[in-house]
Design an enzyme around this catalytic site. Structure first.
Site, PDB file in Angstrom:
ATOM      1  N   LEU A 273      51.068 -33.265 -32.377  1.00 29.78           N
ATOM      2  CA  LEU A 273      51.709 -31.958 -32.402  1.00 29.78           C
ATOM      3  C   LEU A 273      50.766 -30.831 -32.023  1.00 29.78           C
ATOM      4  CD1 LEU A 273      53.710 -32.391 -35.738  1.00 29.78           C
ATOM      5  CD2 LEU A 273      54.523 -32.769 -33.405  1.00 29.78           C
ATOM      6  N   GLY A 274      49.479 -31.035 -32.216  1.00 31.63           N
ATOM      7  CA  GLY A 274      48.526 -29.985 -31.899  1.00 31.63           C
ATOM      8  C   GLY A 274      47.133 -30.375 -32.317  1.00 31.63           C
ATOM      9  N   GLN A 275      46.164 -29.536 -31.929  1.00 27.77           N
ATOM     10  CA  GLN A 275      44.793 -29.783 -32.335  1.00 27.77           C
ATOM     11  C   GLN A 275      44.052 -28.465 -32.420  1.00 27.77           C
ATOM     12  OE1 GLN A 275      43.610 -32.308 -28.890  1.00 27.77           O
ATOM     13  NE2 GLN A 275      41.992 -30.792 -28.564  1.00 27.77           N
ATOM     14  N   GLY A 276      42.988 -28.463 -33.217  1.00 25.64           N
ATOM     15  CA  GLY A 276      42.176 -27.279 -33.385  1.00 25.64           C
ATOM     16  C   GLY A 276      40.712 -27.644 -33.427  1.00 25.64           C
ATOM     17  N   CYS A 277      39.908 -26.707 -33.910  1.00 24.16           N
ATOM     18  CA  CYS A 277      38.460 -26.913 -33.950  1.00 24.16           C
ATOM     19  C   CYS A 277      38.066 -28.067 -34.854  1.00 24.16           C
ATOM     20  CB  CYS A 277      37.777 -25.634 -34.427  1.00 24.16           C
ATOM     21  SG  CYS A 277      38.028 -24.218 -33.334  1.00 24.16           S
ATOM     22  N   GLY A 279      40.253 -30.687 -36.128  1.00 26.52           N
ATOM     23  CA  GLY A 279      41.049 -31.901 -36.188  1.00 26.52           C
ATOM     24  C   GLY A 279      42.354 -31.786 -35.433  1.00 26.52           C
ATOM     25  N   GLU A 280      43.254 -32.704 -35.720  1.00 23.69           N
ATOM     26  CA  GLU A 280      44.538 -32.782 -35.029  1.00 23.69           C
ATOM     27  C   GLU A 280      45.675 -32.861 -36.039  1.00 23.69           C
ATOM     28  OE1 GLU A 280      42.803 -35.413 -31.271  1.00 23.69           O
ATOM     29  OE2 GLU A 280      43.961 -36.402 -32.867  1.00 23.69           O
ATOM     30  N   VAL A 281      46.874 -32.557 -35.565  1.00 25.41           N
ATOM     31  CA  VAL A 281      48.078 -32.680 -36.382  1.00 25.41           C
ATOM     32  C   VAL A 281      49.045 -33.616 -35.669  1.00 25.41           C
ATOM     33  CG1 VAL A 281      49.998 -31.497 -37.485  1.00 25.41           C
ATOM     34  CG2 VAL A 281      47.771 -30.357 -37.311  1.00 25.41           C
ATOM     35  N   ASP A 386      42.966 -18.202 -45.269  1.00 26.32           N
ATOM     36  CA  ASP A 386      43.162 -18.314 -43.820  1.00 26.32           C
ATOM     37  C   ASP A 386      44.635 -18.112 -43.474  1.00 26.32           C
ATOM     38  OD1 ASP A 386      42.584 -18.675 -41.162  1.00 26.32           O
ATOM     39  OD2 ASP A 386      42.386 -20.855 -41.282  1.00 26.32           O
TER      40      ASP A 386
END
Length: 568
Positions: A273-277, A279-281, A386
């Protein structure tokens, strides 16, 4: 990620017709204590019903599960008065070998309820025994077992449910009164050309003899009789009662009994579904049975020991506007398993195709939902750290829930912990938190003000044209973002309150929730709901406000029906 095959799920929305729907439909926006599993098929039945019985009509809601849709009534609680026979409010398909599958309307004998959220029960229908989610049942023959009884939900939440454009006039629910202890409220959807789709609220009063009435000339010995009567006769109401307000299966409290620290092999990652700095979802499946969201963290992001300790606190935070934490994989790489929200992050939602259709009433309602979740965090003396649109998740019917609360404190990345590195969300962070590390609920309030700009600009990055260092310097000197285009001044004033330099002068989330929930409320029942300060509302904004709600008192039937001023 595990070889178990997912069982297909077909969750149903709970929509019931008490009588044939009104033709006017307004569109718009001695039991063994050894658990044994019953092999019930994953189907839903639709029995015919009269008042006090249960029925359902299959309807896909979001494609997977319905935990991310609307608020379900909170009916079941601890056993009281020796009651041990309960009735199932929803279908439940077992997820483990010790669970008990059951169908809506099935009667269940509770063996014990000392297990908190999961009770050992014996089905009087199938003869099987196993664990059941306690919030899927209610005491037999009780008011809690009635499908139209929604218990302790707020006025605003009842409106959110009833204002679904698919609901015909007369769609209704009964809830506890927020203002009068021991009283109830009948909430009914209505429609007229002046106000559009709106909701009327009628106070149900109790007689000393134990009966109930809305108007004293028509009294009833039970709430069931009252509902049955007004389903046939409007008799002073805005409309006769037609359909019970649809809702969905509630989330279970956890995936199953004793399913907290789970093996990695029990999870299957299916759609990224997505990723960031950090990890991933993923959208995935647990135990081959249950749709979940899985956040995978890069090794080294945080200490597994610290995470597990924090997660023990996080799982105790339970609110309808917080994303439910289901389970964890506590060895690196850490997995965080939560409820699945079908529409993804609020940021992506605002910037996507659906964002262009959102108008001020919807945006304010989404903000009110976020404030509601954060007001709970505030009451629990917790801090998010956050809060931004990327960490809000969206489900069906524009339901919004706060995610990732408390995780920011555990991140060990140097570029993040420096608080001024590229990975740190400077533009959302209060100056005292960014400069001195003073994270409090009041720094969350600052972040909420920034989130409001994301909502009103459909996902624009805050402080456009400014880099992080510049933002920090300018904010310290007193700069605050101007009012976004097409944003009413009254809403910008609220943002500025969130951005006061002294944290103690910033509003509470309780205040923010109340302000936003009442943003379109008028004291006059005939008025379209405007902003708290109508004088600051433009004509364009007024034209968008097409929904309203009133608390009304039924009058004796007459050629012309009169609704009195709303009750307080």
């Amino acid at each position: 990620m595990g070889s178990s095959k997912s069982k297909p799920k077909d969750p149903s929305q709970r929509r019931r017709s008490l009588e044939p729907p009104d033709s006017t439909h307004h569109g718009g926006f001695p039991a063994s204590q050894t658990p044994n599993k019953t092999a019930a098929p994953d189907t839903h039945r639709t029995p015919s019903r009269s008042f006090g019985t249960v029925a359902t009509e299959p309807k896909l809601f979001g494609g997977f599960n319905t935990s991310d849709t609307v608020t379900s009534p909170q009916r079941a609680g601890a056993l009281a008065g020796g009651v041990t026979t309960f009735v199932a409010l929803y279908d439940y398909e077992s997820r483990t070998e010790t669970d008990l599958s059951f169908k809506k309307g099935e009667r269940l004998q509770i063996v014990n309820n000392t297990e908190g959220d999961w009770w050992l029960a014996h089905s009087l229908t199938t003869g099987q025994t196993g664990y059941i989610p306690s919030n899927y049942v209610a005491p037999s023959d009780s008011i809690q077992a009635e499908e139209w009884y929604f218990g302790k939900i707020t006025r605003r939440e009842s409106e959110r449910l009833l204002l679904n454009p698919e609901n015909p006039r007369g769609t209704f629910l009964v809830r506890e009164s927020e203002t009068t202890k021991g009283a109830y409220c009948l909430s009914v959807s209505d429609f007229d050309n002046a106000r559009g789709l709106n909701v009327k609220h009628y106070k149900i009063r109790k007689l000393d003899s134990g009966g109930f009435y809305i108007t004293s000339r028509t009294q009833f010995s039970s709430l069931q009789q009252l509902v049955a009567y007004y389903s046939k006769h409007a008799d002073g109401l805005c409309h006769r009662l037609t359909n019970v307000c649809p809702t969905s299966k509630p989330q279970t409290q956890g995936l199953a009994k004793d399913a907290w620290e789970i093996p990695r092999e029990s999870l299957r990652l299916e759609v990224k579904l997505g990723q960031g700095c950090f990890g991933e979802v993923w959208m995935g499946t647990w135990n081959g049975t249950t749709r979940v969201a899985i956040k995978t963290l890069k090794p080294g992001t945080m200490s597994p020991e610290a995470f597990l300790q924090e997660a023990q606190v996080m799982k105790k935070l339970r609110h309808e506007k917080l994303v439910r934490l289901y389970a964890v994989v506590s060895e690196e790489p850490i997995y965080i398993v939560t409820e699945y929200m079908s529409k993804g992050s609020l940021l992506d939602f605002l910037k996507g195709e659906m964002g262009k259709y959102l108008r001020l009433p919807q945006l304010v309602d989404m903000a009110a939902q976020i404030a509601s979740g954060m007001a709970y965090v505030e009451r629990m003396n917790y801090v998010h750290r956050d809060l931004r649109a990327a960490n809000i998740l969206v489900g069906e019917n524009l339901v919004c829930k706060v995610a990732d609360f408390g995780l920011a404190r555990l991140i060990e990345d140097n570029e993040y912990t420096a608080r001024q590195g590229a990975k740190f969300p400077i533009k959302w962070t209060a100056p005292e938190a960014a400069l001195y590390g003073r994270f409090t609920i009041k720094s969350d309030v600052w972040s909420f003000g920034i989130l409001l700009t994301e909502l009103t600009t459909k996902g624009r990055v805050p402080y456009p044209g400014m880099v992080n260092r510049e933002v920090l310097d300018q904010v310290e000197r007193g700069y605050r973002m101007p009012c976004p285009p097409e944003c009413p001044e009254s809403l910008h004033d609220l943002m500025c309150q969130c951005w006061r330099k002294d944290p103690e002068e910033r509003p509470t989330f309780e205040y923010l929730q109340a302000f936003l929930e009442d943003y379109f409320t008028s004291t006059e029942p005939t008025a379209v709901h405007m902003a708290t300060d109508p004088g600051k509302y433009t004509t364009a904004h007024k034209s968008r406000a097409r929904v309203s709600s009133n608390t009304a008192v039924a009058r004796p039937a007459a050629p012309v029906r009169v609704l009195l001023k709303p009750s307080v």
